[in-house]
Enzyme design. Structure first.
Site, PDB file in Angstrom:
ATOM      1  N   ASP A   1      -3.599  -3.873  -1.040  1.00  0.00           N
ATOM      2  CA  ASP A   1      -3.126  -3.931  -2.428  1.00  0.00           C
ATOM      3  C   ASP A   1      -2.064  -2.889  -2.726  1.00  0.00           C
ATOM      4  O   ASP A   1      -1.118  -3.151  -3.476  1.00  0.00           O
ATOM      5  CB  ASP A   1      -4.300  -3.733  -3.395  1.00  0.00           C
ATOM      6  CG  ASP A   1      -5.284  -4.889  -3.360  1.00  0.00           C
ATOM      7  OD1 ASP A   1      -4.896  -5.986  -2.922  1.00  0.00           O
ATOM      8  OD2 ASP A   1      -6.439  -4.694  -3.777  1.00  0.00           O
TER       9      ASP A   1
ATOM     10  N   LYS B   1      -9.229  -2.885  -7.680  1.00  0.00           N
ATOM     11  CA  LYS B   1     -10.214  -3.813  -8.222  1.00  0.00           C
ATOM     12  C   LYS B   1     -10.475  -3.483  -9.690  1.00  0.00           C
ATOM     13  O   LYS B   1     -10.226  -2.361 -10.139  1.00  0.00           O
ATOM     14  CB  LYS B   1     -11.536  -3.719  -7.438  1.00  0.00           C
ATOM     15  CG  LYS B   1     -11.464  -4.227  -6.005  1.00  0.00           C
ATOM     16  CD  LYS B   1     -11.283  -5.726  -5.961  1.00  0.00           C
ATOM     17  CE  LYS B   1     -11.312  -6.252  -4.533  1.00  0.00           C
ATOM     18  NZ  LYS B   1     -11.015  -7.699  -4.481  1.00  0.00           N
TER      19      LYS B   1
ATOM     20  N   GLU C   1      -7.369  -0.021  -2.144  1.00  0.00           N
ATOM     21  CA  GLU C   1      -7.819  -1.302  -2.668  1.00  0.00           C
ATOM     22  C   GLU C   1      -7.872  -1.181  -4.184  1.00  0.00           C
ATOM     23  O   GLU C   1      -8.353  -0.173  -4.725  1.00  0.00           O
ATOM     24  CB  GLU C   1      -9.202  -1.656  -2.107  1.00  0.00           C
ATOM     25  CG  GLU C   1      -9.730  -3.005  -2.542  1.00  0.00           C
ATOM     26  CD  GLU C   1      -8.907  -4.183  -2.036  1.00  0.00           C
ATOM     27  OE1 GLU C   1      -9.086  -5.288  -2.588  1.00  0.00           O
ATOM     28  OE2 GLU C   1      -8.112  -4.021  -1.085  1.00  0.00           O
TER      29      GLU C   1
END
Length: 277
Positions: free
Chosen positions: A74, A107, A105
Site C-alpha cells: 500500500d 487499513k 499496510e
C-alpha cells in the site's frame, strides 16, 4: 509581536487536519475498493508533503534482480538516488528491493487480522534478494555497505482493542514478519523496541562479502531479534509521535540504502556492464 511559536498547538492542528481528512473519506466513500484507495492516497500524500525530498512515497510492488516479486504494498518509502530506476507499467510502480526504506499496510482498523496481514506483506518484501556495491563519493571509493533494515508498519484510522491486546498480536509476529511501527490516528501510535545485535553490520574493511552473504546477514538480524518493549503514544499526539519516530528511524537508524549492483539486473538481458570509464 511574539518571537515564539506554540509547537504543541501547531502539532495539534496537524493532527486535527489529518484526522478530519481520513474520517471524511471514510464517511462519504462507500465502495470498499475506492475507500481503500482513498485511505492509501491520503497517507501517501501526507508523507510526501512532510518527509524530506530524498524520500519517494508510492503504492508499489517490490522486485529483485532474480525476478521475484513482493505482494502489492500500500505504501513504500524508497530511494531514487542510489537506486536510479523505477519501472511504471499500467499505473503500477515496480521498485527494486535495494531502494526500499520502509513498507506499510494501510487499513481502516488496527485489529488482529490486519496486524497479521501487515506482517505477511512486510515479509514478502524483506525476503527479496538485495545487492550492494561500491560507490564513489567526493572522489573516494567506498566498499559495499551492509544491507539496511527495511522498516515494516501499519497505518489505520481506528482501533477498538487495548494496548495489551495489540502488544500480544505484535509479539506473535516473528522474524521477517515483525512490525516496527504503526499508527491508529484517532487513538494512538506505537513503536516496537527490540533486543537486537546491530554489531553484525560492522563489516571489517578487508572483508568483501558476496551478495549471498549480505542477504544472510540481514536475515540473521531479523531472525534473532526479540521484542523488548512496545511504547504507545497518547491519543492527541498519535500522528506527530508516529512521524517523529519514523523520521528518527529513517535518518539515524537506517541512513542511506546500499547502492544497487546494476550488473546483477543486467544479467536478465544477457548484458555485461563496463565498470570502468
Amino acid at each position: 509581536m511574539s518571537n515564539k511559536i506554540d509547537l504543541r498547538q501547531m502539532f495539534n492542528g496537524l493532527q486535527t487536519q489529518m484526522v478530519a481528512q481520513l474520517n471524511t473519506n471514510r464517511s462519504f466513500i462507500k465502495h470498499p475498493g475506492s475507500k481503500g484507495d482513498s485511505l492509501e492516497n491520503t497517507w501517501i500524500d501526507w508523507l510526501r508533503n512532510y518527509l524530506p525530498n530524498r524520500y519517494c512515497v508510492d503504492k508499489a510492488i517490490v522486485i529483485d534482480c532474480k525476478g521475484q516479486l513482493s505482494d502489492q504494498i500500500d505504501l513504500v518509502i524508497y530511494d531514487q538516488t542510489f537506486t536510479p530506476f523505477v519501472f511504471k507499467q499500467n499505473g503500477i510502480f515496480y521498485i527494486p528491493a535495494e531502494g526500499v526504506y520502509a513498507v506499510f499496510e494501510v487499513k481502516p482498523d488496527l485489529n488482529k487480522g490486519n496486524i497479521v496481514y501487515a506482517g505477511d506483506k512486510i515479509e514478502s518484501v524483506r525476503k527479496l534478494f538485495r545487492t550492494s556495491t561500491n560507490i564513489v563519493d567526493r572522489g573516494r571509493l567506498f566498499k559495499p555497505r551492509a544491507l539496511t533494515k527495511i522498516l515494516g508498519g501499519i497505518l489505520t484510522i481506528e482501533t477498538k482493542i487495548t494496548d495489551t491486546t495489540i502488544e500480544g498480536h505484535l509479539k506473535k509476529l516473528k522474524n521477517l514478519k515483525s512490525i516496527d511501527i504503526g499508527c491508529a490516528v484517532n487513538h494512538k501510535s506505537f513503536y516496537v523496541d527490540y533486543n537486537k545485535d546491530d554489531s553484525i553490520f560492522n563489516i571489517p574493511k578487508d572483508n568483501d562479502l558476496t551478495h549471498e552473504e549480505h542477504n544472510e546477514l540481514i536475515n540473521t538480524f531479523y531472525n534473532s531479534r526479540t521484542v523488548k518493549d512496545i511504547e504507545f503514544s497518547k491519543k492527541n499526539n498519535s500522528l506527530v509521535t508516529f512521524f517523529l519516530q519514523l523520521t528518527r528511524y529513517l535518518q539515524q537508524s537506517i541512513g542511506t540504502v546500499a547502492a544497487i549492483d546494476l550488473s546483477e539486473y543486467a544479467k536478465a538481458i544477457n548484458f555485461e556492464i563496463d565498470e570502468e570509464i
